[in-house]
Structures are given as C-alpha cells and as structure tokens.
Write a protein that holds these residues in place. Sequence first.
Motif, PDB file in Angstrom:
ATOM      1  N   MET A 246       0.845  -1.202   0.000  1.00 13.23           N
ATOM      2  CA  MET A 246       0.000   0.000   0.000  1.00 13.23           C
ATOM      3  C   MET A 246       0.881   1.253   0.000  1.00 13.23           C
ATOM      4  O   MET A 246       1.799   1.373   0.792  1.00 13.23           O
TER       5      MET A 246
ATOM      6  N   LYS B  55     -14.569  11.633  -4.933  1.00 11.49           N
ATOM      7  CA  LYS B  55     -14.881  10.292  -5.425  1.00 11.49           C
ATOM      8  C   LYS B  55     -15.308  10.287  -6.888  1.00 11.49           C
ATOM      9  O   LYS B  55     -15.095   9.309  -7.608  1.00 11.49           O
TER      10      LYS B  55
ATOM     11  N   ALA C 154     -11.276   9.371  -6.749  1.00  9.47           N
ATOM     12  CA  ALA C 154     -10.492   8.979  -5.572  1.00  9.47           C
ATOM     13  C   ALA C 154     -11.398   8.827  -4.352  1.00  9.47           C
ATOM     14  O   ALA C 154     -11.366   9.652  -3.432  1.00  9.47           O
TER      15      ALA C 154
ATOM     16  N   LYS D  30     -11.964   4.670   0.949  1.00 13.94           N
ATOM     17  CA  LYS D  30     -12.321   3.270   1.188  1.00 13.94           C
ATOM     18  C   LYS D  30     -12.420   2.941   2.660  1.00 13.94           C
ATOM     19  O   LYS D  30     -13.204   2.091   3.070  1.00 13.94           O
TER      20      LYS D  30
ATOM     21  N   GLU E  56      -8.692   5.259  -2.655  1.00 11.78           N
ATOM     22  CA  GLU E  56      -8.482   4.493  -3.870  1.00 11.78           C
ATOM     23  C   GLU E  56      -8.095   5.441  -5.004  1.00 11.78           C
ATOM     24  O   GLU E  56      -8.787   6.414  -5.281  1.00 11.78           O
ATOM     25  N   ARG E  57      -6.981   5.135  -5.646  1.00 15.30           N
ATOM     26  CA  ARG E  57      -6.519   5.979  -6.742  1.00 15.30           C
ATOM     27  C   ARG E  57      -5.810   5.138  -7.792  1.00 15.30           C
ATOM     28  O   ARG E  57      -4.847   4.443  -7.484  1.00 15.30           O
TER      29      ARG E  57
ATOM     30  N   GLY F  23      -6.587   2.390  -9.186  1.00 13.76           N
ATOM     31  CA  GLY F  23      -6.584   0.954  -8.946  1.00 13.76           C
ATOM     32  C   GLY F  23      -5.857   0.488  -7.710  1.00 13.76           C
ATOM     33  O   GLY F  23      -5.832  -0.712  -7.417  1.00 13.76           O
ATOM     34  N   THR F  24      -5.280   1.402  -6.948  1.00 14.73           N
ATOM     35  CA  THR F  24      -4.594   1.026  -5.720  1.00 14.73           C
ATOM     36  C   THR F  24      -5.067   1.912  -4.578  1.00 14.73           C
ATOM     37  O   THR F  24      -5.620   2.995  -4.793  1.00 14.73           O
ATOM     38  N   VAL F  25      -4.899   1.444  -3.368  1.00 12.95           N
ATOM     39  CA  VAL F  25      -5.314   2.208  -2.191  1.00 12.95           C
ATOM     40  C   VAL F  25      -4.097   2.917  -1.604  1.00 12.95           C
ATOM     41  O   VAL F  25      -3.078   2.282  -1.295  1.00 12.95           O
TER      42      VAL F  25
END
Length: 305
Positions: A1, A36, A230, A233, A248-249, A251-253
């Motif tokens: 992460m 978001k 974004a 989560k 979340e950005r 595809g990754t947190v």
Amino acid sequence: MEHMECDVLVAGSGAGGLSAAIVMAKAGLDVLVVEKADLFGGTTALSGGVLWIPGNRWDPQKGEEARVMARRYLNAEAGETLDSESVEQFLKNAPHMVEWFERETCVRFVPTQYPDYHPDQPGGAVVGRSILAQPFDIRALGDDMARLRPPLKTITFMGMMFNSSNADLKHFFNATRSLRSFTYVVRRLVAHLWDLLRYRRAVQSTSGNALAARLARAALDAGVPIWTSAPIKHLLVQAGSVVGAGIEREGTVVRVNASRPLKKCLSNAPGSRISKKRVAQTLLRNEGDGHFGLFAGRFARFGHT
C-alpha cells in the motif's frame, strides 16, 4: 500500500471543501482534496451558486444595521429552531469571508437582483443580500478544465450558461423585438458554437459552475492537489480521532495520514450535532452527491485583518 503524509485531508470538492482547503493552504498547511467522482465541483457546479451575505459591500445596509435586520429576518423565518450562536458568528464573519476571498484569491463576486425568499417578513430585504460568483472563463483552469463538472443540461441552451446577474436572459427574450438584443444574442450564439467546436463544451461559466471553477483555480494556485476518481475506502482512526484515510486511486489504495486529528466535519450537512461514527458511516456509504466534506487535520481559522 502506498503511503503519503499531509497536514489536512479534505473529502469533497464542492464549495465547502474547496473553500476550507484554500484557507488552510493560505495558512501554510499542506492540504490534499480528494473527490470520489471523476469530475470536481460537486453539487456546487450544478447549482445556482447564490450566497446570502447580509452586509456585503453591495448591500444597501451596512454594519450593525445589516446585522440587526438580518437577525430579525432569520428570527422570523426560523422561530424557536434558530441557532443564535451560529447566526451571530455568520452575521459577523460572512462579509469578511467574501472580502478575504476577493483579496487573497481569484474568486470574485457580483451583486444580484434577488430578494430574500420572503422579503415581506420582518427584517426581509427586496435586494442586496444575495451575491453570485462573477462569470469565469474556465480555460483559465488549463488542462484541468476537462475535470470541471458541467452544469445541468436543463438550465443551459446547447450547453450555454446564462448570467442571471445581468441582462443576459432579457436579451434572449427580447431578441425578436429589439435590434440591440438580436445582435447580442447572435454574438453570444456564434461565440458559444465556436467554443463547442474548439473545446466540445461551453467555456464561459456562470452561477454555481463559475463558483466551483473559481474555487478550483484558487485551490490549485495555492498548491492544493485535487484528486478525482479517488473515493475514500476506509478511515484511519487513532485514539478515537480520524487521522487520515485509505484513498483508492488508479486501482490502488493510498494510505493518506493527516498530521492532526479530526477537528471539523460535515460542511453543509443537515444537523449540527453528529457523532464521529455517523460521519464515518455517511462518508463511506455515500454514493451520490452528499453535500458534505470531511476535514481530517487541523481546521485553520483566519481573521479579516
């Protein structure tokens, strides 16, 4: 992460979130805005964008007279539900807020001819208290222009926005009866069609869309990143305080830590006494445009001197 640090994390890119971000950045804090949706501006960009500011510089009533009359009007409107402490803070600081934004940022306002909702109530005013953001050429946003939320189609003509603070609409209604109005309308339509060909959207924004655009420009000028697409989560909680969030950005947190605990939350939300648990639940399940922002970090107060 992934992990990053900031002083203040702001969730939501409407007027409340962007205003707070600008003020805190101007106070020297490191601020991040997350949104978001894939576009920034929130419901502000869709709205009429009218600010009700008794005692503003265009209001015929000034100073204590303006506060007395506005207080009387709010008493008549709200009755026993009136929050007197909040009203006093609002009446005292709202005009200074407008002055501060005009002095410190690219945000500009213009007067309107709008009356209070019930001008016949005690303390009501026929004109003077309502102001709007000055129309704005969104090309000043540069590449970020594409990320500004467009206005509602139902209040535009082929995407063209109208300036309700001047005679814009009057010219359109009089186009078949006045050569001056006809010429004005033709020029507006030709310019708008040219903008559509070049940019595929209107670039002359008004009302709430202009307010969102000006605030976004001011935030970017102050060095505030605005992450879109974004969503939050999860929240990071430490010793009972929110100290950041998992964002979340792409595809990754990303774990974003704000350096100070939660101090201020729920701008424009209904109800003034809401628990942190309810804040978290509302924030994490919000799928629409909730009209609120969460500020994890120190809420910077500013004076008008």
